[in-house]
Design an enzyme around this catalytic site. Sequence first.
Site, PDB file in Angstrom:
ATOM      1  N   ASP A  54       0.819  -1.220   0.000  1.00  0.00           N
ATOM      2  CA  ASP A  54       0.000   0.000   0.000  1.00  0.00           C
ATOM      3  C   ASP A  54       0.851   1.269   0.000  1.00  0.00           C
ATOM      4  O   ASP A  54       0.469   2.280  -0.594  1.00  0.00           O
ATOM      5  CB  ASP A  54      -0.928   0.021   1.213  1.00  0.00           C
ATOM      6  CG  ASP A  54      -2.065  -0.988   1.082  1.00  0.00           C
ATOM      7  OD1 ASP A  54      -2.110  -1.685   0.054  1.00  0.00           O
ATOM      8  OD2 ASP A  54      -2.886  -1.080   2.012  1.00  0.00           O
TER       9      ASP A  54
ATOM     10  N   GLY B  69      -4.950   2.003  -1.842  1.00  0.00           N
ATOM     11  CA  GLY B  69      -4.335   0.684  -1.742  1.00  0.00           C
ATOM     12  C   GLY B  69      -4.773  -0.341  -2.759  1.00  0.00           C
ATOM     13  O   GLY B  69      -4.278  -1.477  -2.760  1.00  0.00           O
TER      14      GLY B  69
ATOM     15  N   ASP C 148      -4.798  -2.471  -6.084  1.00  0.00           N
ATOM     16  CA  ASP C 148      -3.580  -2.869  -6.796  1.00  0.00           C
ATOM     17  C   ASP C 148      -3.852  -3.924  -7.863  1.00  0.00           C
ATOM     18  O   ASP C 148      -4.998  -4.332  -8.084  1.00  0.00           O
ATOM     19  CB  ASP C 148      -2.530  -3.366  -5.799  1.00  0.00           C
ATOM     20  CG  ASP C 148      -3.064  -4.446  -4.852  1.00  0.00           C
ATOM     21  OD1 ASP C 148      -4.023  -5.145  -5.224  1.00  0.00           O
ATOM     22  OD2 ASP C 148      -2.529  -4.578  -3.735  1.00  0.00           O
TER      23      ASP C 148
ATOM     24  N   ASP D 151      -4.624   8.785 -23.624  1.00  0.00           N
ATOM     25  CA  ASP D 151      -5.132   9.950 -22.916  1.00  0.00           C
ATOM     26  C   ASP D 151      -4.827  11.233 -23.693  1.00  0.00           C
ATOM     27  O   ASP D 151      -3.811  11.338 -24.375  1.00  0.00           O
ATOM     28  CB  ASP D 151      -4.462  10.001 -21.536  1.00  0.00           C
ATOM     29  CG  ASP D 151      -4.962  11.127 -20.667  1.00  0.00           C
ATOM     30  OD1 ASP D 151      -6.137  11.077 -20.270  1.00  0.00           O
ATOM     31  OD2 ASP D 151      -4.179  12.052 -20.388  1.00  0.00           O
TER      32      ASP D 151
ATOM     33  N   GLU E   3      -8.555   9.500 -26.765  1.00  0.00           N
ATOM     34  CA  GLU E   3      -9.488  10.386 -26.064  1.00  0.00           C
ATOM     35  C   GLU E   3      -9.514  11.731 -26.798  1.00  0.00           C
ATOM     36  O   GLU E   3      -8.608  12.533 -26.678  1.00  0.00           O
ATOM     37  CB  GLU E   3      -9.049  10.601 -24.615  1.00  0.00           C
ATOM     38  CG  GLU E   3     -10.007  11.506 -23.838  1.00  0.00           C
ATOM     39  CD  GLU E   3      -9.424  12.039 -22.542  1.00  0.00           C
ATOM     40  OE1 GLU E   3     -10.201  12.248 -21.594  1.00  0.00           O
ATOM     41  OE2 GLU E   3      -8.191  12.263 -22.474  1.00  0.00           O
TER      42      GLU E   3
END
Length: 624
Positions: free
Chosen positions: A150, A169, A171, A336, A365
């Site tokens: 984490d 946290g 993952d 992106d 995008e």
Amino acid sequence: MNIQKTAFQTNHIFYKILLFVLLFSASAKAQIQKVEPPFWYAGMKNPELQIMFYGKNIAQYETSVSNNVAIKNVEKTENPNYLFVTIDTQNLKASELVFSFKANNKVAFTQKYSLKERRANSADRKSYDSSDLIYLIMPDRFANGNPKNDSNASLTEKANRTEPAGRHGGDIEGIIKNLDYISSLGATTIWNTPLCEDNDKQHSYHGYAQSDVYKIDSRYGTNEDYVRLSSEMHKKDMKLVMDYVTNHWGITHWMMKDIPTKNWFNQFENFTQTHHRREVITDIHASKIDQEVCVDGWFVPSMPDLNLRNPLVAKYLTQNAIWWIEYANLDGFRVDTYNYSDQTAMANWAKSITNEYPNFNIVGEIWMHNQANLAYWQKDSKIGAIENYNSNLPSVMDFTLQSQVTSAFNESEGTWDNGMIKFYNNFAMDYLYPNTNNILVFAENHDTDRMNDKFKYDFPKYKLAMTLLATVRGIPQVYYGSEIGMGGDKGKGDADIRRDFPGGWGGDKNNALTKEGRTAEQAQYFDFTSKLFNWRKSNEAIHTGKMTHYIPENNTYVYFRYNDKKTVMVVFNNNAKAQTVKTNRFKENIKNFKSGKDVLTGKTFDLATEITLEPKSALVLELE
């Protein structure tokens, strides 16, 4: 006496050699701090490989390579800590090369470099397409499979689940452990928001301000974990899409401390942020300064803008993308802020990737709400051809449709401009696109309003939206959590539309990742979504069939998806009251079919005269 002298001389020579070896080893270690790409693959279609060596004053050395490998170019910049060496890998087999760095005709140090074997049929890999359903995950907020990672001592922001915009946290391990849940929804493909290292002091969870593009953020796992995710997905016939960022890195990227060359990043005399008005890119009346600020301005102050017009940068990003495809065995990209970068450079970037992988799908995008602006960016666009421009980008995101979904289904009375006519008008513009099957269709993502929040958690409206996405042309995408009724108010900040998935963390009171753990309301959402998209999986008429639609009447909308073997009739009633639709108007598509079976309820409807629909409802009828 002579024997003692000889022994002394022998020991003296031995220690000098040992000292030289130690100094040589230390020099080699200190000299090269980074090599990127860290390794490469033999047998690539483009044999030219640009390797970046980074280390203190490395540019002062002359370079050679073992195995008679030809060096095509050695480029130095004004920063002596960088050396860009281009080699020819044509006809080279998987092997270990050795780079030698010389000063005064003597080898100062060497660096091993691996050319690895490619996977069988790597170039011909199949990508995602209109037969798929993409499940969009923000990994930090989905599931925490390994609480031990984490936080990390080498990274600034530590886990704090009580902070809405902090690290929570989630993952890679959490995704792997819940692949069966995702698959049971009917999803065949996963798009994760970026997983590469983002060492921002805060808000690093979104991953779009990357600090190392060759390294998975250790709070998500390791590079090996990412490869394992890909492998586990492929065992289940699922596909992995990487969220790739070409426009910018993060302010904490390691290069920001020692920039390779002044024009590696776009910089103005004073800090300049993009104005986000991307219409100027295709505007024939636009001023040069407006175009320059759009493309070269920084997205936000914490995201340095990459200068893809610099050939070194363009090559670096191209090779990085290809390296991830090969290394992690990827099935596609979502890119992106695609049209924030130089359009010629982006066309070359996309072409380089699809040259290596002809079937590889890349969706960009293009956050614009005009079909002409969107269509311009799709590969082989007739609009782009007016300017002799081809983006080489296979797919775009249908933001025009997205904006209609969360507005039209809230409009229970149809007018000239409102209600279901919005969808008709949207699809009436499809002639602008070169390939309507390869458009990403969605109601929301990690940056937009949450659909369920916009619908005030009205389940019938959710059903209407999902039915539309499941049956129109293109590639549908669902945002994690919506399938169990999750929402979030963007007005409260991005963190609220990126909430933790209930059950993804040990100790969560509600575990919606299991059938037993879902509330009745969550089960209602999930069961509907799962049944709809699992039906879609095998329906080729929906995947690639033609579409005929009819002008909406009384806020009802009818369209057909069909091929030579199957016809599907989709009927929407967007009214707050029941509506009866006369079928005679649709004879063109109903033809000799007598009835239609609703894929969700199993109920059969007679097509002879009329169909009655409940308020705010839709039917998906397989004609028989």
